[in-house]
Scaffold this active site. Structure first.
Site, mmCIF file in Angstrom:
data_model
loop_
_atom_site.group_PDB
_atom_site.id
_atom_site.type_symbol
_atom_site.label_atom_id
_atom_site.label_comp_id
_atom_site.label_asym_id
_atom_site.label_seq_id
_atom_site.Cartn_x
_atom_site.Cartn_y
_atom_site.Cartn_z
ATOM 1 N N ASN A 7 0.855 -1.178 0.000
ATOM 2 C CA ASN A 7 0.000 0.000 0.000
ATOM 3 C C ASN A 7 0.904 1.246 0.000
ATOM 4 O O ASN A 7 1.673 1.453 0.939
ATOM 5 C CB ASN A 7 -0.904 -0.021 1.232
ATOM 6 N N HIS A 43 -5.645 3.690 -1.806
ATOM 7 C CA HIS A 43 -6.971 4.050 -1.293
ATOM 8 C C HIS A 43 -7.206 5.527 -1.625
ATOM 9 O O HIS A 43 -6.808 6.414 -0.860
ATOM 10 C CB HIS A 43 -7.045 3.817 0.212
ATOM 11 N N ARG A 45 -8.949 8.426 -1.311
ATOM 12 C CA ARG A 45 -10.034 9.047 -0.541
ATOM 13 C C ARG A 45 -10.512 10.333 -1.219
ATOM 14 O O ARG A 45 -9.752 10.998 -1.930
ATOM 15 C CB ARG A 45 -9.553 9.326 0.884
ATOM 16 N N HIS A 50 -3.912 11.732 0.418
ATOM 17 C CA HIS A 50 -2.701 11.028 -0.025
ATOM 18 C C HIS A 50 -2.827 10.707 -1.515
ATOM 19 O O HIS A 50 -2.401 11.503 -2.340
ATOM 20 C CB HIS A 50 -2.373 9.802 0.847
ATOM 21 N N GLU A 70 -8.795 0.303 -3.179
ATOM 22 C CA GLU A 70 -9.759 0.124 -2.101
ATOM 23 C C GLU A 70 -10.459 1.442 -1.786
ATOM 24 O O GLU A 70 -9.922 2.526 -2.006
ATOM 25 C CB GLU A 70 -9.080 -0.429 -0.846
ATOM 26 N N HIS A 190 -4.163 -4.406 7.713
ATOM 27 C CA HIS A 190 -4.280 -3.374 8.742
ATOM 28 C C HIS A 190 -3.383 -3.724 9.928
ATOM 29 O O HIS A 190 -3.632 -4.676 10.663
ATOM 30 C CB HIS A 190 -5.716 -3.170 9.241
ATOM 31 N N ASP A 191 -2.341 -2.933 10.091
ATOM 32 C CA ASP A 191 -1.405 -3.048 11.207
ATOM 33 C C ASP A 191 -0.615 -4.351 11.238
ATOM 34 O O ASP A 191 -0.065 -4.722 12.284
ATOM 35 C CB ASP A 191 -2.116 -2.842 12.544
ATOM 36 N N HIS A 214 1.489 1.161 6.050
ATOM 37 C CA HIS A 214 2.061 2.026 7.079
ATOM 38 C C HIS A 214 3.323 1.422 7.698
ATOM 39 O O HIS A 214 4.372 2.076 7.747
ATOM 40 C CB HIS A 214 1.019 2.288 8.166
#
Length: 237
Positions: A7, A43, A45, A50, A70, A190-191, A214
């Site tokens: 990502n 992603h 948004r 970003h 996504e 996620h994480d 991330h």
């Protein structure tokens, strides 16, 4: 081997903080693939904090592995999907004011909406994936709406990994077993990071793909992007 989709939202965040085109988002995507990543995730948004709309089209021209877009399937998102036809569209339930995706779909409550959306994606030749938690009823609902895959929201797993990793992953294993029985492909994200990824991968049967941004970009500040991708790929073997 479980595929790694990088990502690159955070790359765009750094670029946008200063303006201009450093770092170059499309070049980073090209390099991630060169370094072994089997996919690129974004992603876009609505506030473009970003990934921008232009990034979506620019990346469409250069990504040669799996292109995963996504987002919440509103009119703007679906237009981007229709015009770029990525490999996969991952549907998330969060609205425009959410900082980061932090919950899965209620596939029963939103059955009609998700069914119509997955049908449209199928007509466009785009693989559908639904962001979801480990609730078994939601898993059964995912089958009913016709999605090709689910993507486990792994925030709770990461939050409790250091306390008791066996308990943290238990519900994911059970939900994955049901997904396998239902014939739904399994993604996760996620994480996930260098500490908790391998345990999760080993505990979740037939995990097809993980999307990591991330933590991977943060690790790259220390190890460099190529070495970091190598480290994640090694954990996924």
């Amino acid at each position: 081997m479980t595929k790694l989709s990088v990502n690159i939202n955070k790359i765009a965040t750094i670029r946008n903080a200063r303006g201009g085109n450093i770092p170059n988002v499309t070049q980073v995507a090209i390099d991630c693939e060169k370094f072994g990543a089997q996919g690129i995730t974004i992603h876009p948004r609505p506030d473009e904090r970003h990934i921008t709309t232009q990034d979506v089209y620019d990346l469409h021209k250069v990504v040669t592995t799996e292109y995963n877009i996504e987002g919440y399937p509103n009119e703007r998102f679906m237009k981007l999907i229709e015009e770029t036809r990525p490999t996969q569209a991952t549907l998330v339930p969060d609205g425009p004011d959410v900082l980061t995706s932090n919950a899965g779909w209620d596939t029963i409550k939103h059955k009609e909406f998700l069914t119509d959306t997955c049908r449209q994606l199928n007509e466009w030749g785009v693989r559908s994936s639904i962001f979801i938690d480990t609730d078994l009823n939601n898993m059964k609902g995912a089958k009913e709406v016709g999605t090709d895959r689910i993507e486990f929201y792994t925030g709770p797993y990461a939050d409790h990994f250091d306390e008791n990793k066996e308990n943290a992953v238990k519900e994911y294993t059970e939900a994955a077993q049901l997904a396998n029985e239902l014939g739904i492909g399994i993604n996760a994200g996620h994480d996930l990071n260098l500490d908790n990824l391998k345990f999760f991968k080993d505990a979740v049967p037939n995990l097809a793909e993980v999307s990591i941004g991330h933590a991977l970009i943060a690790d790259a500040l220390y190890f460099g992007l190529e070495k970091t991708i190598e480290k994640y790929l090694e954990l996924l073997k």
